[in-house]
Design an enzyme around this catalytic site. Sequence first.
Site, PDB file in Angstrom:
ATOM      1  N   ARG A 147       0.810  -1.205   0.000  1.00 49.94           N
ATOM      2  CA  ARG A 147       0.000   0.000   0.000  1.00 49.94           C
ATOM      3  C   ARG A 147       0.850   1.264   0.000  1.00 49.94           C
ATOM      4  O   ARG A 147       0.657   2.146  -0.830  1.00 49.94           O
ATOM      5  CB  ARG A 147      -0.942  -0.004   1.200  1.00 49.94           C
ATOM      6  CG  ARG A 147      -2.311  -0.572   0.887  1.00 49.94           C
ATOM      7  CD  ARG A 147      -3.079  -0.785   2.146  1.00 49.94           C
ATOM      8  NE  ARG A 147      -2.326  -1.706   2.978  1.00 49.94           N
ATOM      9  CZ  ARG A 147      -2.304  -3.009   2.777  1.00 49.94           C
ATOM     10  NH1 ARG A 147      -3.014  -3.545   1.826  1.00 49.94           N
ATOM     11  NH2 ARG A 147      -1.574  -3.780   3.534  1.00 49.94           N
ATOM     12  N   THR A 148       1.787   1.366   0.939  1.00 51.63           N
ATOM     13  CA  THR A 148       2.567   2.600   1.026  1.00 51.63           C
ATOM     14  C   THR A 148       3.388   2.825  -0.240  1.00 51.63           C
ATOM     15  O   THR A 148       3.364   3.911  -0.826  1.00 51.63           O
ATOM     16  CB  THR A 148       3.479   2.583   2.268  1.00 51.63           C
ATOM     17  OG1 THR A 148       2.685   2.346   3.419  1.00 51.63           O
ATOM     18  CG2 THR A 148       4.212   3.909   2.421  1.00 51.63           C
TER      19      THR A 148
ATOM     20  N   ARG B 287      11.192   3.447   3.317  1.00 55.84           N
ATOM     21  CA  ARG B 287      10.778   2.651   4.463  1.00 55.84           C
ATOM     22  C   ARG B 287      12.006   1.900   4.948  1.00 55.84           C
ATOM     23  O   ARG B 287      12.694   1.248   4.160  1.00 55.84           O
ATOM     24  CB  ARG B 287       9.699   1.639   4.087  1.00 55.84           C
ATOM     25  CG  ARG B 287       9.494   0.577   5.180  1.00 55.84           C
ATOM     26  CD  ARG B 287       8.238  -0.202   5.021  1.00 55.84           C
ATOM     27  NE  ARG B 287       7.082   0.645   5.211  1.00 55.84           N
ATOM     28  CZ  ARG B 287       5.829   0.196   5.170  1.00 55.84           C
ATOM     29  NH1 ARG B 287       5.587  -1.079   4.940  1.00 55.84           N
ATOM     30  NH2 ARG B 287       4.818   1.025   5.345  1.00 55.84           N
TER      31      ARG B 287
ATOM     32  N   LYS C 294      26.525  -3.888   1.461  1.00 51.85           N
ATOM     33  CA  LYS C 294      27.992  -3.812   1.528  1.00 51.85           C
ATOM     34  C   LYS C 294      28.458  -2.978   2.718  1.00 51.85           C
ATOM     35  O   LYS C 294      29.623  -2.615   2.798  1.00 51.85           O
ATOM     36  CB  LYS C 294      28.547  -3.213   0.227  1.00 51.85           C
ATOM     37  CG  LYS C 294      28.224  -4.029  -1.012  1.00 51.85           C
ATOM     38  CD  LYS C 294      28.790  -3.347  -2.263  1.00 51.85           C
ATOM     39  CE  LYS C 294      28.221  -3.991  -3.540  1.00 51.85           C
ATOM     40  NZ  LYS C 294      28.446  -3.145  -4.736  1.00 51.85           N
TER      41      LYS C 294
ATOM     42  N   HIS D 112       5.033   6.499  11.112  1.00 51.53           N
ATOM     43  CA  HIS D 112       4.492   6.239   9.777  1.00 51.53           C
ATOM     44  C   HIS D 112       3.538   7.407   9.487  1.00 51.53           C
ATOM     45  O   HIS D 112       2.332   7.241   9.400  1.00 51.53           O
ATOM     46  CB  HIS D 112       3.757   4.902   9.774  1.00 51.53           C
ATOM     47  CG  HIS D 112       3.402   4.405   8.400  1.00 51.53           C
ATOM     48  ND1 HIS D 112       3.852   4.987   7.246  1.00 51.53           N
ATOM     49  CD2 HIS D 112       2.625   3.357   7.997  1.00 51.53           C
ATOM     50  CE1 HIS D 112       3.379   4.324   6.198  1.00 51.53           C
ATOM     51  NE2 HIS D 112       2.630   3.346   6.630  1.00 51.53           N
TER      52      HIS D 112
END
Lengths: 311, 311, 311
Positions: free
Chosen positions: B57-58, B109, B87, B137
């Site tokens: 969704r996001t 995110r 890395k 969020h």
Amino acid sequence: MRHILRADQFDHDELARLFGRAIFFMEQDQHIKTRRNTLKLHQGRIMVSMFYEPSTRTRFSFEIAAAKLGMAVIGTENAAEFSSAAKGETIEDTVRVLNEYGVDAICMRTKEDGHAARAAAVSNVAIINGGDGKAEHPTQAVLDAYTIYQKFGRLDTLQVVMGGDLAHGRTVRSLAKLLSTYKNNHIIFISTPELQMSADVLKYLDKNGTTYEQTDDIEKAFTGADVVYWTRLQLERHSDAKLAHGTQAFTIDKSTLRYLPKKAIIMHPLPRVNEIAAEVDKDPRAVYFKQAGNGLYVRMAMLDAILKELP
Amino acid sequence: MRHILRADQFDHDELARLFGRAIFFMEQDQHIKTRRNTLKLHQGRIMVSMFYEPSTRTRFSFEIAAAKLGMAVIGTENAAEFSSAAKGETIEDTVRVLNEYGVDAICMRTKEDGHAARAAAVSNVAIINGGDGKAEHPTQAVLDAYTIYQKFGRLDTLQVVMGGDLAHGRTVRSLAKLLSTYKNNHIIFISTPELQMSADVLKYLDKNGTTYEQTDDIEKAFTGADVVYWTRLQLERHSDAKLAHGTQAFTIDKSTLRYLPKKAIIMHPLPRVNEIAAEVDKDPRAVYFKQAGNGLYVRMAMLDAILKELP
Amino acid sequence: MRHILRADQFDHDELARLFGRAIFFMEQDQHIKTRRNTLKLHQGRIMVSMFYEPSTRTRFSFEIAAAKLGMAVIGTENAAEFSSAAKGETIEDTVRVLNEYGVDAICMRTKEDGHAARAAAVSNVAIINGGDGKAEHPTQAVLDAYTIYQKFGRLDTLQVVMGGDLAHGRTVRSLAKLLSTYKNNHIIFISTPELQMSADVLKYLDKNGTTYEQTDDIEKAFTGADVVYWTRLQLERHSDAKLAHGTQAFTIDKSTLRYLPKKAIIMHPLPRVNEIAAEVDKDPRAVYFKQAGNGLYVRMAMLDAILKELP
């Protein structure tokens, strides 16, 4: 220029043209109005981005370059798992199929040496080598050269220090060879004996008459340097007595900077771990983030050179 | 507004402006002609989408929001594996490089709390926090508030029932705090004792003078509710005697709906598993899919607010 | 036409219209000027690309098709891991959310049979089945038919040889059924007894009055063939005595080509491993790469047909 496969395929004139175009694109990128002009250049063109190995800088900068030229980008960041390669398809067959999809450039990073050349051998569409195994990474070599050119206005008559894992570093090897095609450069290689620059590159320099020396003395090397090109020395591979000395010797920090002339630049292909201390980032000589950013404009220049030949 | 990092960075005026803009974008989206006008707004702009953790969704709604504003989107859905993070590169270095690529927003995110703020600290380009670990969020909190506003035309003087895993639910915590900045709201928290709303949020409500109660009685809570905000109660975590009771008590189905006023709305951040029965989906009070869709328009409004400040 | 779910949903008139449109798009694709006209057709439209299983050809050609029509593409190549499916969300809920995001087509490949139909049952947005488990792959069937039509100008009165793993090959099953809806076709199935065409398809042919024969004699089958549709015979599954014979019998190479008429075409859904020798690629009858490329234009035609109905 159809394909971009090897660092040594560009002659001095071609590099100069690419650099000029990179500067133009960088200037256009500063304001949304001029950006929109750039966007019109190659609208309707498609770039396929096939990455068989992880990459942030190369993939992102190529995809952003394509987008800024108005191209659409279709691809995979995990071709090894999510393409027909997983079903045993050869790189040739994959490229032949992509050739049928009306695309204009195929940018690929592969795991194995020579895959880009194999792809190019069967492709009517431009193949851009975004790194094939340990063999070549030509767009990195050109952006490195561009970064030096941006500062000094030339690629000759420079004193260049290259440090770190010279034996395995694809980028230092390419840059050393490229600089040796210009006059009056002097290269100082700094590493442990095990990770020094390999014989084939040294022979190449000899053949071109480029002078060089090998040392582990940073202080002496930095004095008089124009360019420092630093890479990661994978010290975890070493278990000998030199290690303790090595850890310090191959880290650039504030104390090391004292030896470096004001006009010099410090480059690094990134990612860096701790071979350049965070305190160096704010020094005006530290250009490694700028260098990464140059990748965008150099890649725009390369894509543009390829695309403008197409019907 | 440069970065979007925390739910509480938006004051009431800013939220009202974002909501107005979200409504505008939703209306523009109904027909291809007006869509094409929206498309012209930010053509030539680039959004980088860096997801270190899975998201549908996001990520999708942000990328679609960017595309609908005319932006190009470049990114990775698997940054943990396919970026230089693998890395050992720091989030700061990754963001510094992206800053050099002429991009206009970086939506990310991350797995770890505070990563978005660390990114913002070194970034000239707007950082949009699409969820950082269990911390924040913010765009979810704003779209939740927008969904309530869309129905009631206000964010004050509401009776709000919040149910499920209140202890761990990032979205309920944010929404409770946001609603407590408006007057005359009353919140009823429904959960098992172990998963009740945590003390820090209750203190926050106390400080703002927002009344609340804690219960496990759905019937009583639903009577008189304006908003039901439901989340998944992870019952598999519980082994006590209350479980059998709990399974029924924390599922909304037709029988539960009887207690809920006609004007009320049922929200859920999704994905839902079985804490809301499928039979509820057709009830006009069920707005959870619409709520997800609001994410698109709220995110368009946020991107638009950021981008229109740029040169 | 709202959704594209099954190969048999297209009648002869619809196929003819799609083929005509595919030819148009192929012609438009030859020059950048006409490409830019195509680009204007569906600017402002969005395609979601949800692949729960790996794919190069289907995903790339659909995404390129969308891009060439001016659409933006948002998606995931690894929906199984990077979408809410991993959190237990049903395909219905995922599709309901995407419906709220103002998108115009959802192209999906799923692991399980019937998932595309389940998605379509709850979707107002066009669902395009890019392959659901072993059930259907309708766009492949249409592009296969188009490839035959492109060569012969008809889909009737053809002698078609189908070889390889006929029991499990989704593409051969679909094509056999589709060709049986046209008059006067004759199909020759070549396989080992274990992998011959299954009874349900043979019954379908009987019902439509399409004649066929089953053999393992390539020489006889190729003589007089118009179309050879070859697939991979997964010989590693076989341990019987026929295997040694089989390996040769089911490989097309220069010696096999002798039996094939000049006018014939050799098709393969790709990827091929070694059931068609590389030496065949240059034979003018080998059209399998062209066939893959046809997927682009057929998919453009399908998307265009869906989109032009939208407000």
